[in-house]
Design a protein around this motif. Structure first.
Motif, PDB file in Angstrom:
ATOM      1  N   HIS A 191       2.416   1.641  -3.423  1.00 17.66           N
ATOM      2  CA  HIS A 191       1.402   2.156  -4.350  1.00 17.66           C
ATOM      3  C   HIS A 191       1.201   3.656  -4.135  1.00 17.66           C
ATOM      4  CE1 HIS A 191      -2.131   2.135  -6.924  1.00 17.66           C
ATOM      5  NE2 HIS A 191      -2.773   2.783  -5.973  1.00 17.66           N
ATOM      6  N   THR A 195       0.834  -1.195   0.000  1.00 15.67           N
ATOM      7  CA  THR A 195       0.000   0.000   0.000  1.00 15.67           C
ATOM      8  C   THR A 195       0.872   1.249   0.000  1.00 15.67           C
ATOM      9  OG1 THR A 195      -1.698  -1.213   1.205  1.00 15.67           O
ATOM     10  CG2 THR A 195      -1.892   1.184   1.196  1.00 15.67           C
ATOM     11  N   GLU A 236       4.152   5.596  -5.575  1.00 14.54           N
ATOM     12  CA  GLU A 236       4.069   5.630  -7.038  1.00 14.54           C
ATOM     13  C   GLU A 236       3.028   6.643  -7.490  1.00 14.54           C
ATOM     14  OE1 GLU A 236       3.264   1.626  -8.270  1.00 14.54           O
ATOM     15  OE2 GLU A 236       5.320   0.978  -7.887  1.00 14.54           O
ATOM     16  N   LYS A 237       1.909   6.693  -6.785  1.00 12.16           N
ATOM     17  CA  LYS A 237       0.845   7.643  -7.102  1.00 12.16           C
ATOM     18  C   LYS A 237       1.373   9.071  -6.984  1.00 12.16           C
ATOM     19  CE  LYS A 237      -3.347   9.259  -4.954  1.00 12.16           C
ATOM     20  NZ  LYS A 237      -4.230   9.082  -3.833  1.00 12.16           N
TER      21      LYS A 237
END
Length: 132
Positions: free
Chosen positions: A122, A119, A125-126
């Motif tokens: 992620h 999480t 990366e976002k």
């Protein structure tokens, strides 16, 4: 692969022509277990609270922490910290053991650790994508 065609719609968020893959639908209807889905929802609900996510992240980073250490990092009372830790324990996200007069918490298992790490990855990366 048997498909069932339905009338077209005009919307960017849906298929222009709706078709249903009956093999896929049949398979998914057999593998989706409602009690498993609800259990997964409960895990995400428990981690949806920012304080509990911070605690889970801290436990991932430090592997083990006593209630005093968690409270100190959060700048929170022992009672509030204990409440959050107890919730994580009840939801099978954390486990605890008594060591003398202290209670030591850790993440329940590697599955939870992986969930937190993935999480975070992620999310990073976002954020990176937003700055490109």
């Amino acid at each position: 692969m048997e498909q069932l065609n339905v009338k077209p719609t005009l919307n960017e968020d849906v298929c222009e022509v709706s078709c249903v893959n009956l093999d896929t639908i049949t398979h998914l209807q057999t593998v989706i277990q409602e009690d498993e889905i609800l259990g997964m929802v409960d895990i995400f609900k428990a981690l949806a609270d920012p304080t509990r996510m911070k605690i889970a992240f801290m436990l991932d980073q430090a592997h083990e922490l006593c209630v005093c250490d968690v409270a100190a990092v959060l700048g929170s009372s022992m009672a509030t910290t204990s409440h959050h830790l107890r919730t994580l324990k009840t939801m099978n996200i954390a486990s605890s053991r008594k060591e003398g007069k202290n209670v030591i918490y850790s993440l329940k298992d590697d599955h939870i650790r992986t969930l937190i790490q993935m999480t975070l990855e992620h999310q990073r990366e976002k954020i990176d994508d937003e700055y490109k």
